[in-house]
Design a protein around this motif. Structure first.
Motif, PDB file in Angstrom:
ATOM      1  N   GLN A   1       0.856  -1.188   0.000  1.00  0.00           N
ATOM      2  CA  GLN A   1       0.000   0.000   0.000  1.00  0.00           C
ATOM      3  C   GLN A   1       0.891   1.236   0.000  1.00  0.00           C
ATOM      4  O   GLN A   1       2.111   1.117   0.089  1.00  0.00           O
ATOM      5  CB  GLN A   1      -0.883  -0.012   1.251  1.00  0.00           C
TER       6      GLN A   1
ATOM      7  N   ASN B   1      -5.199   6.668   2.304  1.00  0.00           N
ATOM      8  CA  ASN B   1      -5.864   6.419   1.033  1.00  0.00           C
ATOM      9  C   ASN B   1      -6.302   7.715   0.368  1.00  0.00           C
ATOM     10  O   ASN B   1      -6.898   8.586   1.015  1.00  0.00           O
ATOM     11  CB  ASN B   1      -7.072   5.499   1.265  1.00  0.00           C
TER      12      ASN B   1
ATOM     13  N   LYS C   1     -10.474   5.690  -6.051  1.00  0.00           N
ATOM     14  CA  LYS C   1     -10.684   4.433  -6.771  1.00  0.00           C
ATOM     15  C   LYS C   1     -11.831   3.665  -6.119  1.00  0.00           C
ATOM     16  O   LYS C   1     -11.973   3.711  -4.895  1.00  0.00           O
ATOM     17  CB  LYS C   1      -9.423   3.564  -6.705  1.00  0.00           C
TER      18      LYS C   1
ATOM     19  N   TRP D   1     -14.040   0.535  -4.587  1.00  0.00           N
ATOM     20  CA  TRP D   1     -13.624  -0.562  -3.725  1.00  0.00           C
ATOM     21  C   TRP D   1     -13.255  -1.805  -4.525  1.00  0.00           C
ATOM     22  O   TRP D   1     -13.664  -1.973  -5.676  1.00  0.00           O
ATOM     23  CB  TRP D   1     -14.690  -0.869  -2.688  1.00  0.00           C
ATOM     24  N   THR D   2     -12.496  -2.673  -3.929  1.00  0.00           N
ATOM     25  CA  THR D   2     -12.023  -3.860  -4.649  1.00  0.00           C
ATOM     26  C   THR D   2     -12.898  -5.078  -4.357  1.00  0.00           C
ATOM     27  O   THR D   2     -12.769  -6.087  -5.031  1.00  0.00           O
ATOM     28  CB  THR D   2     -10.571  -4.190  -4.245  1.00  0.00           C
ATOM     29  N   ASP D   3     -13.774  -4.981  -3.369  1.00  0.00           N
ATOM     30  CA  ASP D   3     -14.636  -6.117  -3.025  1.00  0.00           C
ATOM     31  C   ASP D   3     -16.094  -5.651  -3.034  1.00  0.00           C
ATOM     32  O   ASP D   3     -16.597  -5.143  -2.031  1.00  0.00           O
ATOM     33  CB  ASP D   3     -14.258  -6.649  -1.631  1.00  0.00           C
TER      34      ASP D   3
ATOM     35  N   GLU E   1     -14.192  -0.070   5.593  1.00  0.00           N
ATOM     36  CA  GLU E   1     -14.756   0.774   4.530  1.00  0.00           C
ATOM     37  C   GLU E   1     -15.961   1.511   5.086  1.00  0.00           C
ATOM     38  O   GLU E   1     -17.041   0.948   5.226  1.00  0.00           O
ATOM     39  CB  GLU E   1     -15.174  -0.090   3.340  1.00  0.00           C
TER      40      GLU E   1
ATOM     41  N   TYR F   1     -11.540   3.860   2.404  1.00  0.00           N
ATOM     42  CA  TYR F   1     -10.896   2.880   3.283  1.00  0.00           C
ATOM     43  C   TYR F   1     -10.277   3.626   4.457  1.00  0.00           C
ATOM     44  O   TYR F   1      -9.568   4.599   4.268  1.00  0.00           O
ATOM     45  CB  TYR F   1      -9.767   2.157   2.549  1.00  0.00           C
TER      46      TYR F   1
END
Ligand SMILES: [Cu+2]
Length: 649
Positions: free
Chosen positions: A143, A307, A525, A527-529, A593, A604
């Protein structure tokens, strides 16, 4: 206990009272490590060091001088605060930590996502680092952004064992700047942290002098032989005897520091007019929420807890312990600008100056009035936002002049659209989680029926939307606080906890400045999930101010089962703050989140500040196995029970 407590307290009070007014103008509070460097060097000391992947960190006692008082702190490599570390995303870092103390130590990499055995919490993720021994941390850096690191052993964090952590992105940074400074905020005391805990146990208002009567105050002063300083103290503090419940530990014993510098001089960051300056604010204080502003400059908030977020222009923001915010400012004139950082309870401040050359100091503005807790903070709902019929207004900020917050409109629209759903969801929710713990005696509010007392006010976030969607039996809360009742460990319950994400916080809303709100944070960006959470974990933040006991769901750490998550599952944590204090809740190892109404662009965070009387939620993807600490980041709240183990397996 009293015998051992008061002698110490005398010296504490003496220092503060003697230096109180004077120290702010002429006292010196220079840490040796910084003092060794000349003035100009100390100015660049908050500039970022070279990035590296291998470090040797010697944890050691460090002499500290605040005013005329000499004390010992805990630092690293001769530095207190510990040195700023700079890493690169994609590297594997190796950090040898050598313990030169006569007690165990540990380093926790705050906000860093790593294997659990590298997280640095003694007794949980590793055994700790015994005196005289070396522990090597080694993990890949996945990260980037602004973070920090600190001890997770005893009172070492209070004693100075904290430092900034900056990670360069593997790709191009989202925001560029001509200068890049860390602004590390902390609260220093010469008192022994263990004494602070016992004092608070002895009297929850121990350090809250402004809550005491004139009589007891004078009695204390006489007892301490400090009559001469009373007048100064009264003048400086603007003594006000009204009840207040803002901070457990105050400027009575704290000196608030910026990059290790006391307010007497403060830290200085150099710039040339027209340059873009990135300031990485880190709250490394043990117990203090800070309100940050730079009079004359607009701050663009560009990152939260490491973030990137879409820029939010603000005049001021509140930063809870353990949070980080990056802002960009662009001063166009060559005048000095003061970075003014008040403690939330207004018992003191830290300060620095952005200046074009050494020796320039910005003016110090008067401190703001200290916030007063309200009905909303007692979890009684917000009367100002309720019409006579009890119907909620759609926007808690309605009527307030907040020109920069364009996002107010989309938020309130979503509330309007989903009103029916919200209402249903709120009732469902009340039935399931809040009714059991409600003290019906508190519900006796004229003009308000039960129906209208549901916690729906200002619920502009997606919590209700999500709950409406996931309102199937499968999504029923699983970890319910079974029949929470008031008692020794639960002094009060919030009958009407509400969504307060659209508020900047007590003392900020309505102060005439644009203040950052959690609803403003929108990730750059998505979220990734994107999965829906499969269940909810409801946690009441509870406590008893009188006895200084804190916990989740009325239980101290020692009495509680761990929170169990299945590896790979996605859950919603719902936090309900039944106390009248903020609690910055930190989950190790996993992202939180925040459900702040930004949908797939929810930010995040690693630390979420929960306001008094507030109900909020965040989503967690349990993607890393192990034992993780979960706790309030007010050191003495964690210490007295607001701590849980989260097991991911
Ligand atoms: Cu707390």
């Amino acid at each position: 206990m009293v015998e051992s407590v008061f002698p110490k307290r005398t010296s504490i009070v003496r220092r503060r009272f003697v230096t109180g007014a004077a120290a702010l103008s002429c006292g010196a509070a220079v840490f040796p490590a910084l003092a060794r460097k000349a003035t100009i060097e100390s100015m660049v000391s908050a500039e970022l060091p070279e990035a590296a992947s291998s470090f040797l960190l010697n944890v050691e006692k460090i002499p500290v001088r605040v005013g005329k008082q000499h004390a010992k702190g805990v630092g690293i490599n001769g530095s207190l605060p510990a040195p700023t570390l700079r890493w690169r995303e994609g590297d594997t870092v190796e950090l040898q930590v050598r313990n030169h103390l006569h007690e165990d130590t540990s380093i926790h990499w705050h906000g860093i996502r790593l294997p659990a055995d590298m997280d640095g919490v003694p007794g949980l993720s590793f055994a700790g680092i015994p005196a005289g021994e070396t522990f090597t941390y080694r993990f890949p850096v996945r990260q980037n952004g602004t973070y920090w690191y600190h001890s997770h052993s005893g009172g070492q964090e209070q004693a100075g064992l904290y430092g900034a952590l900056v990670i360069d992105p593997a790709d191009k940074p989202a925001y560029t700047a001509d200068r890049d400074y860390v602004v590390l905020l902390s609260d220093w005391t010469n008192a022994d942290p263990m004494d602070i805990v016992s004092n608070l146990k002895f009297d929850g208002d121990y350090y809250n002098f402004r809550q005491r009567t004139v009589g007891t105050f004078l009695h204390d002063i006489r007892k301490d032989g400090l009559m001469a300083s009373v007048r100064d103290r009264l003048a400086w503090g603007g003594m006000n005897m009204a009840p207040t419940d803002i901070s457990d530990v105050s400027g009575i014993i704290y000196t608030y520091l910026m990059n290790g510098r006391s307010p007497a001089k403060g830290w200085v960051g150099l710039f040339r007019p027209g340059e873009r300056i990135r300031l990485r604010f880190i709250n490394a204080a043990s117990m203090t929420l800070f309100d940050v502003r730079i009079p004359g400059l607009t701050m663009q908030v560009v990152a939260s807890d490491g973030n990137d977020v879409e820029p939010v222009p603000v005049d001021e923001f509140r930063i809870a312990p353990a949070e980080t915010y990056d802002v960009i400012v662009q001063p166009t004139t060559d005048e000095p600008y003061t970075i003014f950082v008040q403690s939330e309870d207004r018992t003191g401040y830290a300060r620095g100056t952005l200046a074009t050359h050494d020796g320039l100091l910005g003016p110090i503005p008067p401190m703001d009035p200290r916030p007063l807790r309200t009905m909303a903070d007692m979890g009684m709902g917000s009367m100002k936002n309720m019409s006579m019929t009890g119907e909620p207004k759609s926007d808690p900020m309605a009527g307030m002049d907040m020109p920069s917050h364009e996002k107010t409109t989309p938020d309130s629209q979503s509330v309007e659209q989903d009103k029916t759903v919200h209402h249903h969801a709120a009732m469902h929710d009340m039935d399931m989680s809040n009714m059991a713990g409600m003290d019906m005696g508190n519900m006796d509010m004229p003009g308000m029926s039960m129906h209208h007392s549901m916690p729906h006010e200002g619920s502009s976030s997606s919590i209700k939307e999500q709950r409406a969607v996931s309102g199937s039996p499968a999504a029923m809360p699983e970890t319910q606080p079974a029949k929470l009742k008031t008692g020794v460990e639960v002094q009060s319950l919030a009958p009407q906890p509400q969504n307060r994400l659209g508020e900047a916080g007590d003392g900020l809303d309505g102060n005439g400045r644009r203040c950052l709100r959690y609803t403003d944070l929108r990730a750059l960006k998505p979220w990734t999930d994107p999965r829906e959470p499969s269940r909810e974990i409801v946690l009441h933040l509870t406590g008893n101010m009188e006895r200084f006991i804190w916990g989740f769901n009325g239980k101290k750490f020692s009495e509680a089962e761990p929170i169990r998550l299945m590896l790979g599952e996605r859950v919603r944590f719902v936090l309900i703050n039944d106390t009248m204090m903020e609690h910055p809740i930190h989950l190790h190892g996993l992202w939180s989140e925040l459900e702040n109404g930004q949908g797939a662009f929810q930010p995040y965070k690693h630390t979420v500040n929960v306001k008094p009387g507030e109900r909020l939620s965040y989503l967690v993807s349990a993607d890393t196995p192990g034992l993780w600490a979960y706790h309030c980041h007010l050191l003495y709240h964690m210490d007295t029970g607001m701590f849980r183990t989260v097991v991911v397996s």
